[in-house]
Design an enzyme around this catalytic site. Structure first.
Site, PDB file in Angstrom:
ATOM      1  N   TYR A  33      38.239  40.359  29.897  1.00  0.00           N
ATOM      2  CA  TYR A  33      38.561  39.757  31.188  1.00  0.00           C
ATOM      3  C   TYR A  33      37.304  39.626  32.043  1.00  0.00           C
ATOM      4  CZ  TYR A  33      38.347  44.293  33.626  1.00  0.00           C
ATOM      5  OH  TYR A  33      37.928  45.485  34.167  1.00  0.00           O
ATOM      6  N   LYS A 147      33.686  43.827  28.261  1.00  0.00           N
ATOM      7  CA  LYS A 147      34.653  43.959  29.359  1.00  0.00           C
ATOM      8  C   LYS A 147      36.071  43.844  28.787  1.00  0.00           C
ATOM      9  CE  LYS A 147      35.161  42.601  34.213  1.00  0.00           C
ATOM     10  NZ  LYS A 147      35.320  43.931  34.749  1.00  0.00           N
ATOM     11  N   GLU A 180      29.104  55.333  35.152  1.00  0.00           N
ATOM     12  CA  GLU A 180      29.417  54.317  36.173  1.00  0.00           C
ATOM     13  C   GLU A 180      30.733  54.683  36.839  1.00  0.00           C
ATOM     14  OE1 GLU A 180      30.185  50.512  34.208  1.00  0.00           O
ATOM     15  OE2 GLU A 180      30.906  51.595  32.453  1.00  0.00           O
TER      16      GLU A 180
HETATM   17  N1  PMP Z   1      31.671  48.865  35.646  1.00  0.00           N
HETATM   18  C1  PMP Z   1      32.985  48.782  35.359  1.00  0.00           C
HETATM   19  C2  PMP Z   1      33.597  49.763  34.427  1.00  0.00           C
HETATM   20  C3  PMP Z   1      33.756  47.758  35.955  1.00  0.00           C
HETATM   21  O1  PMP Z   1      35.072  47.648  35.673  1.00  0.00           O
HETATM   22  C4  PMP Z   1      33.142  46.867  36.880  1.00  0.00           C
HETATM   23  C5  PMP Z   1      33.952  45.825  37.574  1.00  0.00           C
HETATM   24  N2  PMP Z   1      34.292  44.786  36.736  1.00  0.00           N
HETATM   25  C6  PMP Z   1      31.776  46.995  37.112  1.00  0.00           C
HETATM   26  C7  PMP Z   1      31.071  48.006  36.493  1.00  0.00           C
HETATM   27  C8  PMP Z   1      31.054  46.066  38.050  1.00  0.00           C
HETATM   28  O2  PMP Z   1      30.888  44.814  37.457  1.00  0.00           O
HETATM   29  P1  PMP Z   1      30.774  43.482  38.338  1.00  0.00           P
HETATM   30  O3  PMP Z   1      29.689  43.718  39.326  1.00  0.00           O
HETATM   31  O4  PMP Z   1      30.433  42.449  37.353  1.00  0.00           O
HETATM   32  O5  PMP Z   1      32.111  43.297  38.967  1.00  0.00           O
END
Ligand code: PMP
Length: 292
Positions: A33, A147, A180
């Site tokens: 996604y 993702k 993260e």
């Molecule tokens: N890490 C994880 C596990 C996430 O789900 C997200 C959000 N999608 C992010 C980091 C941040 O990614 P982005 O800046 O592309 O939204």
């Protein structure tokens, strides 16, 4: 027609949008996604999100259901039909519908679903803004750069954080390093003024927002290091924040009940938030490089 979604070739009423019960996304979490923010009528970092989408699909050997050009048109059309200027678009691609069997089905078309949600964003933050974070062990699989829609570990992490009175969970690996957030990247500004976030390898999702924030920070003359950091280092940080498409850049003022610095949003964090907001409205996508 009211709120609409896009499901496999058709725009349908959101409330009536359905997928097949043998969609492999539903049965195996066999899909990926993206979430793309819409600011003042345009997508922020669209190129980066589409690049990451391709990376996720390629790693799982799922075919893009439509060309890039068509996907962009469909995204724009869904936004137009829902009359949204600020908010985000959720996009999901699964391996498609097939009788339940672990191995890849021979003849299946990948399935594309998109929804939108309205949300307003503000570049400025009040002095009492800022979020609390609770740490949890990182119990996810080894390919976090993909993702994947398999988000059970993040569901549990967020629930634990919520029960601890926190907005986000920071996941910690078996060596004691923060990987993260459950749905964001984690950043600290050290006492020496160095901005630190984890390197974009298989251990984390390479955040599109964080990628741009890194460019903006470097443009402000801030030194950025991509390396792991521990909770102990975060407790001592001058500032801490998270980045994601839907939160932009949000200050962290408490980690596991300990106040970060003076407990107020940090100056650099607020600065970067404002810069990201301006950048998002100007549609100047920064280059996006994939880690090998
Ligand atoms: N890490 C994880 C596990 C996430 O789900 C997200 C959000 N999608 C992010 C980091 C941040 O990614 P982005 O800046 O592309 O939204």
């Amino acid at each position: 027609m009211g709120r609409q979604a896009y499901v496999n070739g058709r725009f349908v009423r959101h409330a009536e949008a359905t997928v097949h019960i043998e969609d492999r996304g539903y049965q195996f979490a066999d899909g990926v996604y993206e979430v793309v923010t819409l600011l003042a009528g345009s997508f922020v970092d669209e190129a980066g999100h589409l690049a990451r989408l391709k990376h996720s699909l390629e790693e799982l050997r799922i075919a893009m259901p439509v060309s890039d050009a068509v996907l962009k048109l469909l995204m724009a059309e869904l936004i137009r039909r829902n009359n949204i200027r600020n908010g985000y678009l959720y996009l999901q691609i699964t391996r498609g519908v097939a009788p339940r069997d672990f191995k890849f089905p021979k003849k299946t078309r990948s399935a594309l679903v998109m929804t939108t949600r309205r949300q307003s964003f503000s570049p400025s933050l009040s002095d009492d803004a800022g979020i609390k974070v609770a740490s949890v062990p990182d119990i996810r699989w080894a390919r976090r750069d993909i993702k994947s829609i398999g988000l059970l570990a993040q569901v549990l992490a967020k629930q634990n954080a919520t029960e601890a009175g926190a907005f986000e969970a920071w996941m910690v690996d078996s060596d004691g390093f923060v990987t993260e957030g459950a749905s964001s990247n984690a950043w600290i500004l050290t006492k020496n003024g160095v901005l630190v976030t984890r390197q974009a390898d298989h251990s984390v999702l390479h955040g599109i927002t964080g990628n741009s924030i890194e460019y903006l920070a470097r443009e402000l003359g801030v030194k950025v290091e991509r390396r792991p950091f521990t909770l102990a280092e975060a407790f001592e940080a001058r500032e801490a924040f998270i980045t994601s498409a839907t939160t932009f850049c949000l200050p962290v003022i408490e980690i596991d009940g300990r106040t970060v610095a003076n407990g107020h949003p940090g100056e650099l964090t607020c600065n970067l938030r404002q810069h990201y907001f301006d950048y998002g409205q100007k549609r100047q996508d920064r280059p996006f490089a994939w880690p090998k």
